[in-house]
Design a protein around this motif. Structure first.
Motif, mmCIF file in Angstrom:
data_model
loop_
_atom_site.group_PDB
_atom_site.id
_atom_site.type_symbol
_atom_site.label_atom_id
_atom_site.label_comp_id
_atom_site.label_asym_id
_atom_site.label_seq_id
_atom_site.Cartn_x
_atom_site.Cartn_y
_atom_site.Cartn_z
ATOM 1 N N ALA A 167 -35.720 -61.438 49.928
ATOM 2 C CA ALA A 167 -35.400 -62.316 50.909
ATOM 3 C C ALA A 167 -35.369 -63.309 50.307
ATOM 4 C CB ALA A 167 -37.043 -62.239 51.744
ATOM 5 N N LYS A 168 -36.613 -63.785 49.312
ATOM 6 C CA LYS A 168 -37.066 -65.382 48.793
ATOM 7 C C LYS A 168 -35.841 -65.700 47.904
ATOM 8 C CE LYS A 168 -40.649 -68.389 45.848
ATOM 9 N NZ LYS A 168 -41.680 -67.984 45.280
ATOM 10 N N THR A 169 -35.061 -65.083 47.709
ATOM 11 C CA THR A 169 -33.689 -65.102 46.761
ATOM 12 C C THR A 169 -32.912 -65.729 47.631
ATOM 13 O OG1 THR A 169 -34.773 -64.095 44.617
ATOM 14 C CG2 THR A 169 -32.182 -64.863 45.238
ATOM 15 N N ALA A 170 -32.837 -64.645 48.376
ATOM 16 C CA ALA A 170 -31.800 -65.364 50.171
ATOM 17 C C ALA A 170 -31.917 -65.885 50.608
ATOM 18 C CB ALA A 170 -31.552 -63.693 50.691
ATOM 19 N N ARG A 171 -33.020 -66.450 50.772
ATOM 20 C CA ARG A 171 -33.140 -68.017 51.524
ATOM 21 C C ARG A 171 -32.850 -69.038 50.826
ATOM 22 N NH1 ARG A 171 -37.800 -64.709 53.633
ATOM 23 N NH2 ARG A 171 -39.245 -66.565 51.699
ATOM 24 N N THR A 190 -24.487 -56.725 52.285
ATOM 25 C CA THR A 190 -25.481 -56.887 51.282
ATOM 26 C C THR A 190 -26.244 -57.447 50.648
ATOM 27 O OG1 THR A 190 -23.794 -57.979 50.269
ATOM 28 C CG2 THR A 190 -22.938 -56.054 50.305
ATOM 29 N N SER A 191 -27.572 -58.438 52.013
ATOM 30 C CA SER A 191 -28.051 -59.664 51.906
ATOM 31 C C SER A 191 -29.391 -58.313 51.854
ATOM 32 C CB SER A 191 -27.929 -60.210 53.278
ATOM 33 O OG SER A 191 -27.869 -59.628 53.899
ATOM 34 N N ARG A 225 -23.816 -61.249 47.056
ATOM 35 C CA ARG A 225 -24.802 -60.458 47.873
ATOM 36 C C ARG A 225 -24.943 -60.974 49.249
ATOM 37 N NH1 ARG A 225 -25.181 -57.826 43.108
ATOM 38 N NH2 ARG A 225 -26.956 -58.181 42.602
ATOM 39 N N ALA A 226 -26.255 -62.073 47.974
ATOM 40 C CA ALA A 226 -27.115 -62.728 50.008
ATOM 41 C C ALA A 226 -26.097 -63.273 50.764
ATOM 42 C CB ALA A 226 -27.542 -64.106 48.769
ATOM 43 N N LEU A 227 -24.975 -64.042 50.341
ATOM 44 C CA LEU A 227 -24.036 -64.071 51.605
ATOM 45 C C LEU A 227 -23.066 -63.537 52.285
ATOM 46 C CD1 LEU A 227 -22.873 -67.776 49.827
ATOM 47 C CD2 LEU A 227 -24.359 -67.198 51.531
#
Length: 336
Positions: free
Chosen positions: A35-39, A29-30, A23-25
């Motif tokens: 936000a911290k996890t996505a980074r 769906t990002s 999902r983050a990539l």
């Protein structure tokens, strides 16, 4: 040579579940991921050199993440700006544009549309619509997501983003009247497309408001050669003309050619206004006064409407009309 990194490798390095990494990539769906996890996931993907498998993703989601874009004439300098607006908008959402040129030919348009459809595009952005367009009538019946750009169909089949052509023409006529012109002619685009009809109708209303004689010559196409031919006809039949409003900048280029061939000075003997404000028209001799159309924004707004439609937003056809402005340069001057 080692195996390429997988989404599982990214998830392991980032310390998250594989679904979270996926999902983050995914730009679509990002926003569902902290936000911290996505980074952290993005940094892990970059460190490993991970590249998402677009084919695998399309099989999982039944989406190709591609959009078909039909352009009537890629040699016209205004359309690259439209395409750039599209790409700048859809790229941030993980989509890619597949581009096709139609040459304003119905058979070629049909062929290009079907070719893009066979590639499983998720929707279409179409700048080549005709007012009475059998292809688009069929597409509407099939429920294929489409947004029109610059041109529309007579029946409101799809959402569309256009410029406010009526206001643009009115402003151009006001400028010429303010310079003292009383014999103003319009070289319109083809009446088979909405821009040709709408701008001609707007000219009619603007001229009538000033109780001036109305002279309109329809061009066979939005091209330099058609503009030159129409200007030659106009100058033969209406030698009293002191100002010309061209249906677009390509037609205006043809007018300049016709004036030069007759030894007529622009703007001392005949003033000229174009429409679109294409790149480089400020470098002409004389620099062209023209109605500026925000083509990048046309593409961007249309792309966003299509993305909203694909995301399940209200698909009721919407018409977005963007403001235009007159850019005064050296091709207009006081009437003699």
């Amino acid at each position: 040579m080692g195996k390429p990194p997988t989404i599982a490798d990214v998830a392991s390095l980032a310390g998250v579940h594989k679904a979270t990494a996926s999902r983050a990539l995914n730009p679509r769906t990002s926003d569902q991921v902290n936000a911290k996890t996505a980074r952290r996931v993005l940094m892990a993907a970059k460190r490993l050199g991970y590249q998402p498998n677009a084919l695998a993703r399309s099989l999982r989601t039944n989406r190709s993440a591609t959009l078909g874009v039909l352009i009537p004439d890629l040699t016209n300098p205004l359309f690259p700006l439209v395409v750039r607006g599209i790409e700048d908008t859809i790229g941030a959402h993980g989509y890619t544009a597949l581009l096709a040129n139609t040459d304003n030919d119905p058979l070629r348009t049909q062929t290009q549309f079907d070719a893009l459809l066979s590639r499983k595009v998720d929707g279409f952005l179409i700048a080549s619509a005709m007012r009475d367009d059998p292809l688009l009538t069929r597409v509407a019946e099939q429920g294929i997501p489409v947004v029109l750009i610059n041109r529309t169909t007579d029946a409101p089949l799809f959402p569309a983003v256009t410029g406010d052509d009526e206001a643009g023409v009115a402003t151009a006529v006001e400028h010429l009247v303010g310079l003292g012109h009383r014999h103003i002619a319009h070289l319109s685009g083809p009446a088979t497309v909405s821009t040709g009809l709408v701008r001609a109708q707007a000219f009619h209303h603007a001229i009538a408001a000033h109780s001036l004689p109305e002279v309109v010559v329809e061009c066979a196409s939005y091209s330099e050669s058609a503009g030159a031919a129409a200007a030659s006809c106009l100058l033969e039949e209406h030698p009293e003309t002191t100002a010309i409003l061209a249906g677009n900048d390509m037609i205006a280029l043809g007018v300049l050619q016709a004036l030069s061939e007759r030894g007529l000075d622009c703007p001392r003997e005949i003033s000229l206004i174009g429409f679109n404000d294409m790149l480089f028209v400020d470098k002409l001799t004389p620099p062209l006064t023209t109605v500026h159309v925000p083509h990048h924004r046309l593409g961007a707004e249309a792309a966003q409407l299509l993305l909203d439609q694909l995301a399940g937003a209200d698909s009721t056809p919407k018409r977005v009309s963007l403001p235009l402005r007159l850019v005064v340069r050296g091709s207009t001057g006081s009437a003699c």
